[in-house]
Design a protein around this motif. Structure first.
Motif, PDB file in Angstrom:
ATOM      1  N   LEU A  65      -9.688  -9.397  -5.024  1.00 20.85           N
ATOM      2  CA  LEU A  65      -8.748  -7.990  -5.287  1.00 20.85           C
ATOM      3  C   LEU A  65      -9.482  -6.811  -6.029  1.00 20.85           C
ATOM      4  CD1 LEU A  65      -5.864 -10.508  -7.160  1.00 20.85           C
ATOM      5  CD2 LEU A  65      -6.058  -9.146  -4.702  1.00 20.85           C
ATOM      6  N   ASN A  66     -10.501  -6.967  -6.584  1.00 20.42           N
ATOM      7  CA  ASN A  66     -11.239  -6.139  -7.206  1.00 20.42           C
ATOM      8  C   ASN A  66     -11.567  -4.906  -6.237  1.00 20.42           C
ATOM      9  OD1 ASN A  66     -11.263  -7.164  -9.803  1.00 20.42           O
ATOM     10  ND2 ASN A  66     -13.159  -8.088  -9.393  1.00 20.42           N
ATOM     11  N   PRO A  67     -12.239  -5.010  -5.002  1.00 18.22           N
ATOM     12  CA  PRO A  67     -12.538  -4.059  -4.176  1.00 18.22           C
ATOM     13  C   PRO A  67     -11.317  -3.381  -3.559  1.00 18.22           C
ATOM     14  CG  PRO A  67     -13.031  -5.893  -2.990  1.00 18.22           C
ATOM     15  CD  PRO A  67     -12.581  -6.512  -4.652  1.00 18.22           C
ATOM     16  N   VAL A  68     -10.260  -3.800  -3.501  1.00 12.35           N
ATOM     17  CA  VAL A  68      -8.969  -3.443  -2.649  1.00 12.35           C
ATOM     18  C   VAL A  68      -8.568  -1.909  -3.362  1.00 12.35           C
ATOM     19  CG1 VAL A  68      -6.464  -3.857  -1.894  1.00 12.35           C
ATOM     20  CG2 VAL A  68      -8.312  -5.559  -1.970  1.00 12.35           C
ATOM     21  N   PRO A  69      -8.576  -0.839  -2.413  1.00  8.54           N
ATOM     22  CA  PRO A  69      -8.148   0.397  -2.919  1.00  8.54           C
ATOM     23  C   PRO A  69      -6.730   0.700  -2.993  1.00  8.54           C
ATOM     24  CG  PRO A  69      -9.251   0.662  -0.759  1.00  8.54           C
ATOM     25  CD  PRO A  69      -9.081  -0.928  -1.181  1.00  8.54           C
ATOM     26  N   ALA A  70      -5.893  -0.373  -2.774  1.00  3.86           N
ATOM     27  CA  ALA A  70      -4.345   0.032  -2.671  1.00  3.86           C
ATOM     28  C   ALA A  70      -3.878   0.523  -3.997  1.00  3.86           C
ATOM     29  CB  ALA A  70      -3.699  -1.362  -2.188  1.00  3.86           C
ATOM     30  N   PRO A  71      -2.807   1.642  -3.809  1.00  7.60           N
ATOM     31  CA  PRO A  71      -2.147   1.808  -5.250  1.00  7.60           C
ATOM     32  C   PRO A  71      -1.511   0.677  -5.654  1.00  7.60           C
ATOM     33  CG  PRO A  71      -1.504   2.946  -3.025  1.00  7.60           C
ATOM     34  CD  PRO A  71      -2.347   1.895  -2.577  1.00  7.60           C
ATOM     35  N   LYS A  72      -1.225   0.841  -7.053  1.00 12.84           N
ATOM     36  CA  LYS A  72      -0.358  -0.199  -7.910  1.00 12.84           C
ATOM     37  C   LYS A  72       0.937  -0.532  -7.096  1.00 12.84           C
ATOM     38  CE  LYS A  72      -2.237   0.880 -12.280  1.00 12.84           C
ATOM     39  NZ  LYS A  72      -2.153   1.287 -13.883  1.00 12.84           N
ATOM     40  N   PHE A  73       1.745   0.287  -6.470  1.00 13.80           N
ATOM     41  CA  PHE A  73       3.050   0.115  -6.115  1.00 13.80           C
ATOM     42  C   PHE A  73       3.027  -0.985  -4.840  1.00 13.80           C
ATOM     43  CE2 PHE A  73       2.073   3.804  -3.380  1.00 13.80           C
ATOM     44  CZ  PHE A  73       2.676   3.177  -2.110  1.00 13.80           C
ATOM     45  N   LEU A  74       1.825  -0.911  -4.169  1.00 12.27           N
ATOM     46  CA  LEU A  74       1.481  -1.590  -3.015  1.00 12.27           C
ATOM     47  C   LEU A  74       1.130  -3.036  -3.533  1.00 12.27           C
ATOM     48  CD1 LEU A  74      -0.275   0.515  -0.295  1.00 12.27           C
ATOM     49  CD2 LEU A  74       2.182  -0.415  -0.350  1.00 12.27           C
ATOM     50  N   LYS A  75       0.183  -3.156  -4.582  1.00 12.21           N
ATOM     51  CA  LYS A  75       0.011  -4.151  -4.915  1.00 12.21           C
ATOM     52  C   LYS A  75       1.160  -5.017  -5.472  1.00 12.21           C
ATOM     53  CE  LYS A  75      -4.526  -3.157  -6.023  1.00 12.21           C
ATOM     54  NZ  LYS A  75      -5.822  -2.985  -6.985  1.00 12.21           N
ATOM     55  N   ARG A  76       2.036  -4.322  -6.184  1.00  8.11           N
ATOM     56  CA  ARG A  76       3.077  -4.820  -6.881  1.00  8.11           C
ATOM     57  C   ARG A  76       4.226  -5.567  -5.539  1.00  8.11           C
ATOM     58  NH1 ARG A  76       2.777  -0.612 -10.565  1.00  8.11           N
ATOM     59  NH2 ARG A  76       4.119   0.763  -9.331  1.00  8.11           N
ATOM     60  N   PHE A  77       4.363  -4.955  -4.544  1.00 11.21           N
ATOM     61  CA  PHE A  77       4.954  -5.143  -3.447  1.00 11.21           C
ATOM     62  C   PHE A  77       4.402  -6.399  -3.007  1.00 11.21           C
ATOM     63  CE2 PHE A  77       6.038  -5.510   0.974  1.00 11.21           C
ATOM     64  CZ  PHE A  77       7.378  -5.221   1.129  1.00 11.21           C
ATOM     65  N   GLN A  78       3.069  -6.426  -2.867  1.00  7.49           N
ATOM     66  CA  GLN A  78       2.236  -7.963  -2.126  1.00  7.49           C
ATOM     67  C   GLN A  78       2.706  -9.075  -3.079  1.00  7.49           C
ATOM     68  OE1 GLN A  78      -0.036  -8.028   0.351  1.00  7.49           O
ATOM     69  NE2 GLN A  78      -0.225 -10.326  -0.264  1.00  7.49           N
ATOM     70  N   ILE A  79       2.593  -8.774  -4.343  1.00  7.70           N
ATOM     71  CA  ILE A  79       2.797  -9.768  -5.392  1.00  7.70           C
ATOM     72  C   ILE A  79       4.327 -10.364  -5.267  1.00  7.70           C
ATOM     73  CG2 ILE A  79       3.047 -10.496  -7.746  1.00  7.70           C
ATOM     74  CD1 ILE A  79       0.515  -8.476  -8.434  1.00  7.70           C
TER      75      ILE A  79
END
Length: 112
Positions: A65-79
């Protein structure tokens, strides 16, 4: 051997030796200390829910997950919704605030 070849050989040997020496040294890591209570809570939730598949934010069962440049809102969607083998975490498992705390922790850890 001409001078240029000798110089390149010397530099390459020095570089390879330095790399080998570094691998034999123990890693010196300072402890991550959360700067805010939100980041500290995010760390707690990450360790409880995410660490087993993404140890330390690195690749394990799940991707790193560390190198993933996705914005926070996309990470929250993924979770929240999952993707592939990653499970979805419903509101009963991770609250909205905890979701924001996790992404704040991930961001802080990435910049650590």
């Amino acid at each position: 051997m001409n001078r240029k070849t000798l110089l390149i050989t010397f530099v390459l040997a020095g570089f390879l030796t330095a790399c080998a020496m570094r691998r034999s040294e123990p890693a010196k890591q300072k402890m991550f200390e959360p700067a805010t209570s939100q980041i500290a809570n995010g760390e707690k939730i990450f360790m409880a829910k995410c660490q087993k598949c993404h140890p330390g934010g690195e690749a394990g069962l799940g991707i790193g997950l560390n190198p993933v440049p996705a914005p926070k809102f996309l990470k929250r969607f993924q979770i929240r919704h999952g993707l592939g083998v990653m499970p979805a975490f419903k509101k009963e498992e991770i609250t909205r605030q905890e979701l924001h705390d996790i992404t704040s922790y991930m961001s802080a850890w990435k910049h650590y």
